[in-house]
Write a protein that holds these residues in place. Structure first.
Motif, mmCIF file in Angstrom:
data_model
loop_
_atom_site.group_PDB
_atom_site.id
_atom_site.type_symbol
_atom_site.label_atom_id
_atom_site.label_comp_id
_atom_site.label_asym_id
_atom_site.label_seq_id
_atom_site.Cartn_x
_atom_site.Cartn_y
_atom_site.Cartn_z
ATOM 1 N N GLU A 209 -14.926 1.754 -15.569
ATOM 2 C CA GLU A 209 -14.949 0.585 -14.672
ATOM 3 C C GLU A 209 -16.330 0.320 -14.089
ATOM 4 O O GLU A 209 -16.572 -0.777 -13.561
ATOM 5 C CB GLU A 209 -13.948 0.781 -13.521
ATOM 6 C CG GLU A 209 -12.523 0.935 -13.980
ATOM 7 C CD GLU A 209 -12.103 2.388 -14.084
ATOM 8 O OE1 GLU A 209 -11.068 2.728 -13.510
ATOM 9 O OE2 GLU A 209 -12.826 3.169 -14.747
ATOM 10 N N ASP A 210 -17.227 1.304 -14.150
ATOM 11 C CA ASP A 210 -18.584 1.081 -13.647
ATOM 12 C C ASP A 210 -19.374 0.127 -14.537
ATOM 13 O O ASP A 210 -20.411 -0.405 -14.114
ATOM 14 C CB ASP A 210 -19.338 2.414 -13.557
ATOM 15 C CG ASP A 210 -18.754 3.341 -12.492
ATOM 16 O OD1 ASP A 210 -18.048 2.827 -11.602
ATOM 17 O OD2 ASP A 210 -18.992 4.557 -12.568
ATOM 18 N N PHE A 211 -18.897 -0.070 -15.764
ATOM 19 C CA PHE A 211 -19.635 -0.884 -16.732
ATOM 20 C C PHE A 211 -18.869 -2.149 -17.149
ATOM 21 O O PHE A 211 -19.460 -3.098 -17.632
ATOM 22 C CB PHE A 211 -19.937 -0.061 -17.986
ATOM 23 C CG PHE A 211 -20.690 1.209 -17.703
ATOM 24 C CD1 PHE A 211 -22.074 1.199 -17.638
ATOM 25 C CD2 PHE A 211 -20.017 2.393 -17.473
ATOM 26 C CE1 PHE A 211 -22.775 2.363 -17.363
ATOM 27 C CE2 PHE A 211 -20.709 3.562 -17.198
ATOM 28 C CZ PHE A 211 -22.086 3.553 -17.135
ATOM 29 N N PHE A 212 -17.545 -2.113 -16.966
ATOM 30 C CA PHE A 212 -16.718 -3.232 -17.425
ATOM 31 C C PHE A 212 -15.775 -3.686 -16.323
ATOM 32 O O PHE A 212 -15.330 -2.893 -15.491
ATOM 33 C CB PHE A 212 -15.876 -2.825 -18.646
ATOM 34 C CG PHE A 212 -16.681 -2.572 -19.890
ATOM 35 C CD1 PHE A 212 -17.001 -3.605 -20.746
ATOM 36 C CD2 PHE A 212 -17.110 -1.295 -20.199
ATOM 37 C CE1 PHE A 212 -17.734 -3.377 -21.887
ATOM 38 C CE2 PHE A 212 -17.852 -1.046 -21.338
ATOM 39 C CZ PHE A 212 -18.169 -2.089 -22.192
ATOM 40 N N GLU A 213 -15.454 -4.965 -16.362
ATOM 41 C CA GLU A 213 -14.384 -5.514 -15.533
ATOM 42 C C GLU A 213 -13.166 -5.724 -16.422
ATOM 43 O O GLU A 213 -13.288 -6.149 -17.563
ATOM 44 C CB GLU A 213 -14.809 -6.849 -14.915
ATOM 45 C CG GLU A 213 -15.972 -6.727 -13.945
ATOM 46 C CD GLU A 213 -16.403 -8.080 -13.407
ATOM 47 O OE1 GLU A 213 -15.744 -9.086 -13.770
ATOM 48 O OE2 GLU A 213 -17.394 -8.123 -12.654
ATOM 49 N N GLU A 214 -11.992 -5.394 -15.873
ATOM 50 C CA GLU A 214 -10.768 -5.568 -16.646
ATOM 51 C C GLU A 214 -9.601 -5.708 -15.670
ATOM 52 O O GLU A 214 -9.778 -5.571 -14.466
ATOM 53 C CB GLU A 214 -10.554 -4.409 -17.624
ATOM 54 C CG GLU A 214 -10.971 -3.059 -17.112
ATOM 55 C CD GLU A 214 -10.165 -2.577 -15.939
ATOM 56 O OE1 GLU A 214 -8.933 -2.765 -15.994
ATOM 57 O OE2 GLU A 214 -10.725 -2.039 -14.998
ATOM 58 N N VAL A 215 -8.429 -5.962 -16.218
ATOM 59 C CA VAL A 215 -7.272 -6.219 -15.353
ATOM 60 C C VAL A 215 -6.117 -5.264 -15.621
ATOM 61 O O VAL A 215 -5.079 -5.390 -15.000
ATOM 62 C CB VAL A 215 -6.761 -7.671 -15.543
ATOM 63 C CG1 VAL A 215 -7.809 -8.656 -15.074
ATOM 64 C CG2 VAL A 215 -6.387 -7.936 -16.994
ATOM 65 N N TYR A 216 -6.302 -4.302 -16.514
ATOM 66 C CA TYR A 216 -5.137 -3.537 -16.957
ATOM 67 C C TYR A 216 -5.058 -2.107 -16.439
ATOM 68 O O TYR A 216 -4.035 -1.468 -16.554
ATOM 69 C CB TYR A 216 -5.104 -3.476 -18.483
ATOM 70 C CG TYR A 216 -5.067 -4.816 -19.157
ATOM 71 C CD1 TYR A 216 -6.070 -5.202 -20.022
ATOM 72 C CD2 TYR A 216 -4.030 -5.702 -18.916
ATOM 73 C CE1 TYR A 216 -6.056 -6.432 -20.638
ATOM 74 C CE2 TYR A 216 -4.002 -6.936 -19.534
ATOM 75 C CZ TYR A 216 -5.017 -7.304 -20.396
ATOM 76 O OH TYR A 216 -4.992 -8.519 -21.008
ATOM 77 N N PHE A 217 -6.119 -1.557 -15.879
ATOM 78 C CA PHE A 217 -6.090 -0.143 -15.527
ATOM 79 C C PHE A 217 -5.013 0.191 -14.494
ATOM 80 O O PHE A 217 -4.596 1.332 -14.407
ATOM 81 C CB PHE A 217 -7.447 0.300 -14.988
ATOM 82 C CG PHE A 217 -8.408 0.718 -16.051
ATOM 83 C CD1 PHE A 217 -7.966 1.101 -17.296
ATOM 84 C CD2 PHE A 217 -9.770 0.719 -15.804
ATOM 85 C CE1 PHE A 217 -8.855 1.470 -18.274
ATOM 86 C CE2 PHE A 217 -10.669 1.095 -16.788
ATOM 87 C CZ PHE A 217 -10.208 1.475 -18.032
ATOM 88 N N GLN A 218 -4.582 -0.783 -13.717
ATOM 89 C CA GLN A 218 -3.595 -0.485 -12.696
ATOM 90 C C GLN A 218 -2.154 -0.559 -13.207
ATOM 91 O O GLN A 218 -1.224 -0.207 -12.506
ATOM 92 C CB GLN A 218 -3.759 -1.446 -11.513
ATOM 93 C CG GLN A 218 -5.148 -1.386 -10.889
ATOM 94 C CD GLN A 218 -5.557 0.018 -10.514
ATOM 95 O OE1 GLN A 218 -4.776 0.754 -9.922
ATOM 96 N NE2 GLN A 218 -6.767 0.410 -10.874
ATOM 97 N N SER A 219 -1.936 -1.047 -14.441
ATOM 98 C CA SER A 219 -0.580 -1.149 -14.970
ATOM 99 C C SER A 219 -0.097 0.219 -15.405
ATOM 100 O O SER A 219 -0.869 1.145 -15.609
ATOM 101 C CB SER A 219 -0.541 -2.116 -16.156
ATOM 102 O OG SER A 219 -1.199 -1.538 -17.254
ATOM 103 N N ALA A 220 1.236 0.339 -15.554
ATOM 104 C CA ALA A 220 1.826 1.636 -15.914
ATOM 105 C C ALA A 220 1.308 2.128 -17.251
ATOM 106 O O ALA A 220 1.015 3.308 -17.424
ATOM 107 C CB ALA A 220 3.348 1.508 -15.941
ATOM 108 N N GLU A 221 1.174 1.223 -18.224
ATOM 109 C CA GLU A 221 0.741 1.633 -19.555
ATOM 110 C C GLU A 221 -0.692 2.153 -19.537
ATOM 111 O O GLU A 221 -1.012 3.184 -20.119
ATOM 112 C CB GLU A 221 0.843 0.457 -20.531
ATOM 113 C CG GLU A 221 0.453 0.838 -21.953
ATOM 114 C CD GLU A 221 0.527 -0.344 -22.905
ATOM 115 O OE1 GLU A 221 0.509 -1.476 -22.421
ATOM 116 O OE2 GLU A 221 0.607 -0.116 -24.116
ATOM 117 N N HIS A 222 -1.570 1.482 -18.812
ATOM 118 C CA HIS A 222 -2.975 1.844 -18.836
ATOM 119 C C HIS A 222 -3.303 2.978 -17.881
ATOM 120 O O HIS A 222 -4.394 3.537 -17.923
ATOM 121 C CB HIS A 222 -3.832 0.607 -18.556
ATOM 122 C CG HIS A 222 -3.743 -0.402 -19.658
ATOM 123 N ND1 HIS A 222 -2.668 -1.238 -19.783
ATOM 124 C CD2 HIS A 222 -4.557 -0.665 -20.706
ATOM 125 C CE1 HIS A 222 -2.832 -2.011 -20.843
ATOM 126 N NE2 HIS A 222 -3.965 -1.675 -21.423
#
Length: 476
Positions: free
Chosen positions: A193-206
């Motif tokens: 996350e220090d290098f990329f923005e994303e929306v999935y890390f907080q979901s159960a799968e990720h």
């Protein structure tokens, strides 16, 4: 009256002979490999039975050796041993060091040496206990070699690879620099996350990426990352597998850039949706209502209508094996083959016979389930033949629904397949319902004959097991 007399020997110190006898019992019966070494000459003054068995020397031979004679490094002298073995400042603390010794038969062996000072009959000795650590050293060597091979392999891999634990990057191969835009040394100890923005890390799968200790099997996820450095978008397929890295649990993550294939997929989806947006060719003769709901992004279901003339329309509803791009390519191929068949015949059975032959020739092991039907508004008749999609519904106006069976194996399965054809009369107000097998998994036959609005409402919240296509032809 008897009185107790003190024992004369109660406080008498043991004699040197008694001390030696007591020491001998403990020393000889000790299973630990033990040597006594003169710190001044380095001579081995004594060795217990365990030492004799381990090194292969008799006690007499031992007493002729110096401790440096056991060292595999023949340049090693007595002083080197003394420097490692004697407590600093004679503080009484034991010392531990690793060495490599030679047994009597000439075999080198790795040992861990524990030393301390003791006094025996007024003379200082280095009390030396030897532990055989050969297997441990070999295991560590194998581990180092395994890690070196692992590093060599991942460096040769064309895909970026990380070793990741508890949200922290532990290792990165050279290919990660191209994706992250930073030297790999700068990645170690930091988070993705220090290098990329994303929306999935907080979901159960990720959250699998954060729960290393709970994972037992490999996994694969898709994720869109936006690089903070330049806002470049990466669609990635991330494959993870639990590993032990530097004696700790971790995840090996392999990143495959699927950005371009995603774009191709999106273009294929738009093309497929455009094709499914077509209306019935003879709109003055019948009204088409349809449901087309893919279980995944790209469906294996499709349908085709072709106007033969001003009184006839031939249609085909189908389902190809497989998913994704392969299914899309097969659908495109079948459309071409279908139109080619229509140049020879418009009879549903003959069309299926011709398509079956072409499927065997061009589609290999990919089968196509389908139902071909011809609506003739001049004669008021429908002809239908089945090839894997073996039923449809006839709903006459004011009468009960009829389930029609048309037998036949999927196209491309058997060279000698036979396809059954049924002919049904129709008139204004009648309906025909054709559907793929995904619909049969969700609805009963009675429900499939109901109105479009009913089925559309029932789809809300339904868990699709397969692509669903439903066509309702309402005769005007």
């Amino acid at each position: 009256m008897a009185t107790d007399k003190p024992c004369k020997n109660l406080h008498r110190s043991p004699s040197p002979a008694q001390c030696m006898e007591h020491y001998g019992c403990i020393y000889e019966n000790n299973h630990l490999i033990t040597l006594l070494v003169d710190p001044e000459s380095g001579g081995i003054t004594d060795a217990n039975r365990a030492a004799c068995e381990f090194y292969g020397y008799s006690i007499r031979q031992f007493r002729q050796l110096r401790i440096c004679d056991l060292a595999a490094d023949r340049t090693s002298g007595v002083q080197e041993f003394v420097d490692k073995a004697l407590p600093e400042g004679m503080d009484g603390k034991n010392r531990v060091f690793i060495d490599r010794h030679i047994q009597a038969r000439g075999e080198p062996i790795d040992v861990e040496v524990h030393t301390g000072m003791m006094t025996m009959l007024g003379k200082n000795c280095v009390y030396t206990v030897i532990h055989d650590i050969s297997e441990r050293v070999r295991s560590e060597q194998r581990l180092r070699e395994s890690e070196e091979r692992y590093r060599d392999l991942v460096e040769l891999c064309p895909e970026p690879i990380l070793v990741y634990s508890g949200g922290t990057i532990l290792f990165a191969n050279k290919q990660t620099e191209r994706m992250f835009g930073n030297p790999r040394q700068e990645l170690i100890g930091r988070r993705i996350e220090d290098f990329f923005e994303e929306v999935y890390f907080q979901s159960a799968e990720h959250n699998k990426l954060q729960t290393t200790g709970l994972l037992k099997e490999r996994f694969r996820i898709e994720q869109r990352l936006i690089r903070q450095q330049d806002n470049r978008i990466f669609d990635l397929e991330i494959s993870g597998v639990p590993v032990i890295y530097e004696e700790s649990k971790a995840l090996q993550l392999v990143f495959r850039d699927i950005t371009e294939s995603k774009r191709e997929m999106e273009r294929a989806v738009r093309l497929q949706e455009h094709r499914h947006a077509v209306s019935f060719p003879l709109y003055s003769k019948a009204v088409l209502e349809k449901l087309y709901i893919p279980a995944r992004t790209l469906s294996g279901d499709f349908f085709i209508f072709h106007k033969v003339n001003e009184e006839q329309v031939i249609g085909f509803i189908g389902d190809v094996t497989g998913k994704g791009i392969t299914a899309a390519l097969n659908i495109s191929a079948l459309r071409v083959l279908f139109m080619d068949s229509l140049s020879c015949t418009q009879d549903p059975v003959q069309v299926l016979n011709d398509l079956n032959s072409k499927a065997l020739q061009h589609l290999g092991e990919d089968y196509v389930a389908g139902c071909c039907f011809l609506l003739d508004f001049k004669t008021g008749q429908l002809k239908a033949a089945g090839a894997g999609i073996n039923e449809f519904l006839y709903v006459p106006r004011g009468r009960g629904m009829e389930r029609v069976i048309v037998k036949g194996a999927p196209l491309g399965m058997f060279e000698s397949s036979e396809f059954e054809e049924k002919t049904l009369p129709f008139e204004s107000g009648d309906r025909f319902c054709f559907y793929s097998d995904g619909m049969e998994l969700l609805f009963s036959t009675e429900e499939l004959g109901r109105e479009h609005s009913y089925l559309l409402e029932r789809f809300a919240g339904a868990a699709l097991q397969d692509d669903c296509t439903w066509l309702s032809l309402n005769i005007k």
